[in-house]
Design a protein around this motif. Structure first.
Motif, PDB file in Angstrom:
ATOM      1  N   LEU A  19      32.688  26.466  48.932  1.00 31.42           N
ATOM      2  CA  LEU A  19      32.972  27.090  49.634  1.00 31.42           C
ATOM      3  C   LEU A  19      34.046  28.016  49.485  1.00 31.42           C
ATOM      4  CD1 LEU A  19      32.958  24.847  53.263  1.00 31.42           C
ATOM      5  CD2 LEU A  19      31.364  27.041  52.170  1.00 31.42           C
ATOM      6  N   PHE A  20      33.901  28.204  47.840  1.00 31.98           N
ATOM      7  CA  PHE A  20      35.214  28.737  47.193  1.00 31.98           C
ATOM      8  C   PHE A  20      34.135  30.388  47.256  1.00 31.98           C
ATOM      9  CE2 PHE A  20      37.141  25.577  45.900  1.00 31.98           C
ATOM     10  CZ  PHE A  20      38.491  25.453  46.723  1.00 31.98           C
ATOM     11  N   LEU A  21      34.969  31.489  46.961  1.00 29.25           N
ATOM     12  CA  LEU A  21      34.250  32.732  46.689  1.00 29.25           C
ATOM     13  C   LEU A  21      35.197  33.220  45.054  1.00 29.25           C
ATOM     14  CD1 LEU A  21      33.919  34.204  50.466  1.00 29.25           C
ATOM     15  CD2 LEU A  21      32.139  32.778  49.341  1.00 29.25           C
ATOM     16  N   TYR A  22      34.039  34.278  44.749  1.00 27.24           N
ATOM     17  CA  TYR A  22      35.031  34.877  42.971  1.00 27.24           C
ATOM     18  C   TYR A  22      36.274  35.022  43.861  1.00 27.24           C
ATOM     19  CZ  TYR A  22      30.525  35.301  41.779  1.00 27.24           C
ATOM     20  OH  TYR A  22      28.963  34.369  41.016  1.00 27.24           O
ATOM     21  N   PRO A  23      37.140  36.357  45.520  1.00 24.25           N
ATOM     22  CA  PRO A  23      38.063  36.432  45.412  1.00 24.25           C
ATOM     23  C   PRO A  23      38.787  35.444  45.269  1.00 24.25           C
ATOM     24  CG  PRO A  23      36.778  37.353  46.720  1.00 24.25           C
ATOM     25  CD  PRO A  23      35.879  36.645  45.831  1.00 24.25           C
ATOM     26  N   ASP A  24      38.813  34.226  46.067  1.00 24.64           N
ATOM     27  CA  ASP A  24      39.306  32.581  45.456  1.00 24.64           C
ATOM     28  C   ASP A  24      40.021  32.630  43.997  1.00 24.64           C
ATOM     29  OD1 ASP A  24      39.159  32.805  48.403  1.00 24.64           O
ATOM     30  OD2 ASP A  24      37.527  31.532  48.320  1.00 24.64           O
ATOM     31  N   VAL A  25      38.560  32.281  43.484  1.00 30.24           N
ATOM     32  CA  VAL A  25      38.836  32.490  42.161  1.00 30.24           C
ATOM     33  C   VAL A  25      39.846  33.137  41.345  1.00 30.24           C
ATOM     34  CG1 VAL A  25      37.103  31.835  39.278  1.00 30.24           C
ATOM     35  CG2 VAL A  25      36.172  31.183  41.632  1.00 30.24           C
ATOM     36  N   ALA A  26      39.772  34.296  41.361  1.00 33.03           N
ATOM     37  CA  ALA A  26      40.599  35.352  40.684  1.00 33.03           C
ATOM     38  C   ALA A  26      41.530  35.429  41.268  1.00 33.03           C
ATOM     39  CB  ALA A  26      40.012  36.195  41.457  1.00 33.03           C
ATOM     40  N   GLU A  27      41.831  34.709  42.385  1.00 32.22           N
ATOM     41  CA  GLU A  27      42.954  34.695  42.578  1.00 32.22           C
ATOM     42  C   GLU A  27      44.319  33.333  41.954  1.00 32.22           C
ATOM     43  OE1 GLU A  27      46.743  33.188  47.062  1.00 32.22           O
ATOM     44  OE2 GLU A  27      44.571  34.461  46.900  1.00 32.22           O
ATOM     45  N   ARG A  28      43.081  32.570  41.818  1.00 29.31           N
ATOM     46  CA  ARG A  28      43.746  31.035  41.295  1.00 29.31           C
ATOM     47  C   ARG A  28      43.909  31.758  39.988  1.00 29.31           C
ATOM     48  NH1 ARG A  28      43.584  25.388  41.817  1.00 29.31           N
ATOM     49  NH2 ARG A  28      43.529  25.860  44.084  1.00 29.31           N
ATOM     50  N   ILE A  29      42.302  31.637  39.242  1.00 24.54           N
ATOM     51  CA  ILE A  29      43.710  32.562  37.593  1.00 24.54           C
ATOM     52  C   ILE A  29      44.775  33.464  37.399  1.00 24.54           C
ATOM     53  CG2 ILE A  29      40.993  31.005  37.064  1.00 24.54           C
ATOM     54  CD1 ILE A  29      40.177  33.803  36.298  1.00 24.54           C
ATOM     55  N   GLY A  30      44.655  34.318  38.862  1.00 23.48           N
ATOM     56  CA  GLY A  30      45.791  35.438  38.543  1.00 23.48           C
ATOM     57  C   GLY A  30      44.837  36.775  38.235  1.00 23.48           C
ATOM     58  N   LYS A  31      44.051  37.249  37.942  1.00 20.14           N
ATOM     59  CA  LYS A  31      43.001  37.881  38.013  1.00 20.14           C
ATOM     60  C   LYS A  31      41.778  38.284  38.718  1.00 20.14           C
ATOM     61  CE  LYS A  31      43.742  37.239  32.961  1.00 20.14           C
ATOM     62  NZ  LYS A  31      43.950  37.860  32.398  1.00 20.14           N
TER      63      LYS A  31
END
Length: 82
Positions: A19-31
């Motif tokens: 249940l992760f979206l691209y904004p979640d990934v972006a936040e995690r990697i700082g991009k």
């Protein structure tokens, strides 16, 4: 019609399952989200550190990097005919 990039489908499915979206990934990697979208479309590759952060996010061990982030395709080099 363009070629469909299936390189990161395993990762996309795992993110959806968790249940992760691209904004979640972006936040995690700082991009930015657009940065993540470009990589998920196969237009560029993730950095190794980013890949490990994403693996941690989806509860996968570091060894799973080869499953979720296959090596980039080798560029086709032209041979010069002399």
């Amino acid at each position: 019609m363009g070629k469909i990039n299936t390189t990161l489908w395993t990762l996309k499915c795992r993110l959806r399952e968790k249940l992760f979206l691209y904004p979640d990934v972006a936040e995690r990697i700082g991009k930015s989200e657009s940065y993540v979208r470009l990589r998920m479309r196969g237009l560029d590759d993730y950095e190794v550190g980013e890949a490990y952060k994403i693996l941690e996010m989806i509860d996968e061990p570091p060894e799973a990097i080869v499953r979720y982030f296959p090596p980039p395709a080798a560029e086709k080099k032209r041979l010069k005919v002399i």
